[in-house]
Design an enzyme around this catalytic site. Sequence first.
Site, PDB file in Angstrom:
ATOM      1  N   GLU B  49       0.622  -1.211  -0.269  1.00 18.64           N
ATOM      2  CA  GLU B  49      -0.220  -0.024   0.281  1.00 18.64           C
ATOM      3  C   GLU B  49       0.623   1.353  -0.084  1.00 18.64           C
ATOM      4  OE1 GLU B  49      -2.988   0.657  -0.342  1.00 18.64           O
ATOM      5  OE2 GLU B  49      -3.416  -1.358  -0.747  1.00 18.64           O
ATOM      6  N   CYS B  79       4.328  -2.283  -9.003  1.00 19.81           N
ATOM      7  CA  CYS B  79       3.117  -1.815  -8.276  1.00 19.81           C
ATOM      8  C   CYS B  79       2.821  -0.271  -6.948  1.00 19.81           C
ATOM      9  CB  CYS B  79       2.850  -2.588  -7.658  1.00 19.81           C
ATOM     10  SG  CYS B  79       0.869  -2.314  -7.198  1.00 19.81           S
ATOM     11  N   ILE B 140      -2.335  -6.254  -9.119  1.00 23.94           N
ATOM     12  CA  ILE B 140      -3.894  -6.180  -8.164  1.00 23.94           C
ATOM     13  C   ILE B 140      -3.632  -5.099  -7.835  1.00 23.94           C
ATOM     14  CG2 ILE B 140      -3.510  -6.888  -5.510  1.00 23.94           C
ATOM     15  CD1 ILE B 140      -1.507  -9.649  -6.566  1.00 23.94           C
ATOM     16  N   HIS B 177       3.086  -8.131 -10.961  1.00 26.97           N
ATOM     17  CA  HIS B 177       4.126  -8.344  -9.762  1.00 26.97           C
ATOM     18  C   HIS B 177       5.055  -9.457  -9.911  1.00 26.97           C
ATOM     19  CE1 HIS B 177       2.018  -6.246  -6.752  1.00 26.97           C
ATOM     20  NE2 HIS B 177       1.577  -5.798  -7.072  1.00 26.97           N
ATOM     21  N   GLU B 179       7.237 -10.473  -8.866  1.00 25.85           N
ATOM     22  CA  GLU B 179       7.438 -11.294  -8.314  1.00 25.85           C
ATOM     23  C   GLU B 179       6.851 -12.661  -7.504  1.00 25.85           C
ATOM     24  OE1 GLU B 179       5.652  -8.237  -8.200  1.00 25.85           O
ATOM     25  OE2 GLU B 179       5.264  -8.441  -5.609  1.00 25.85           O
TER      26      GLU B 179
END
Lengths: 293, 193
Positions: B49, B79, B140, B177, B179
């Site tokens: 976040e 992100c 996401i 992402h 990862e």
Amino acid sequence: MEKSAWETKVGLAEMLKGGVIMDVVTPEHAKIAEQAGAVAVMALERVPADIRKEGGVARMSDPKLIKQIMETVSIPVMAKVRIGHFVEAQILQHLGIDFIDESEVLTPADDENHIYKFDFKVPFVCGCCNLGEALRRIGEGAAMIRTKGEAGTGNIVEAVRQFRTVTREIKRIQALEKSELMSAAKLLQAPFHLVEYVHQNGKLPVPNFSAGGIATPADAALMMQLGAETVFVGSGIFKSGNPQKRAEAIVSAATYFNDPDMLARVSEDLGEPMTGIEIDKLLDNQKLANRGW
Amino acid sequence: MSQTIGVLSIQGAFEKHRIAFEKLGLKVLYVRSIAELEKIDKLVIPGGESTAMVTILKKHDLWFPLKKFCSEKPVFGTCAGAILLAKKTHGLEKFGVDNSFSVMDIEVKRNSYGRQLDSFKTFLDIKINNNSKKIESIFIRAPSIMDVDSAKVEILASFKKEPVFVRQGNKLAVTFHPELTDDLSIHQYFADI
């Protein structure tokens, strides 16, 4: 392009790691939580301490309140449904909630079954007291697991015991021979393929968080040092004397959980913590952690 | 010379990045302090976040040391990390003008595709060292790169005509992402910078 894939569900839980998820009962609380650095908020009508005090049936919150909170903050918003109450879950999914907590804090709607969570697009988190319970919930589709602790008590002892239990059971499964796994699955009452996963990987297949009884920065750091990847704080913040300051301090503690100097500094002068309850003063039917099957 | 990759570990998907770089045989250090920042050669800013990260970084006086590091050394943002590298951001206004590290000439919007129900996975063609490759990519509550200064920024992958993986000098920004999947090409690409 595929929406609501298993990877996106578990992926959101990954993004919440190392953070603090805070219970909020008003949009104002939600704002304070976001400003303090919460990674998500749990929108509900009453914090667990009040549910405990007031009694009665605790249900999903008013959609109006949930929508107001979703409009107020830009971080993910979670909300709780009763164990087994798949219609409450359908409603929350319709509202566009980011995560559903099928929670023992609310009064169970089904005393045998949990929700079949693979049916839903929205990810679910569920509570557990031990490894078998964790794997049963993952087997039904939970994308995140948390300890139940004993919500609304401000007492960390149950969360610690449950977290240690899960960790100890994982280590034991890891050490077994493959030929012993079926018997272990039988004893744990857990799906065999998930027992195999734990044997091979030494961890749960989804993020493993902690909830229930966290009231201080030291409590949060304790759970993180025991291996929790994120903490939920329920009544601990907004039932304390200075919610904003305590919220910020617990956020710092979740990041700097291994740094006693930082923990000492953020623990200073936080005002009154929430009043706690000793677990052995609770009757068995007052223990929320006993809910879940 | 062996390099040490730092992963900013304030909050978010730092563990998955550590695992990815360790699979490539690299030394990884979690970064939560100025002392740790001084021990690393390159930095990864993971997803998570962005509001929580900015709040904590500013509170614990890491903001300016990190900003300085990002302006000089190789940095890889995924992100939320991509938002923090952008010169222009949308969605972090409450932190005032100084709400990102401002080291890439890109304009990034937070939560651009919607809430969690709009998170998705897809396959993308990425262009690395003039080779094209299809990889699985997971978005996401992802940000989007609305605009880039095309004279300075190279676009290495796009989704629906919008850039999702870009490079400017020794900085990489990815809105999905890498990862979270097994393909290590983007991590290797950053290691080779």
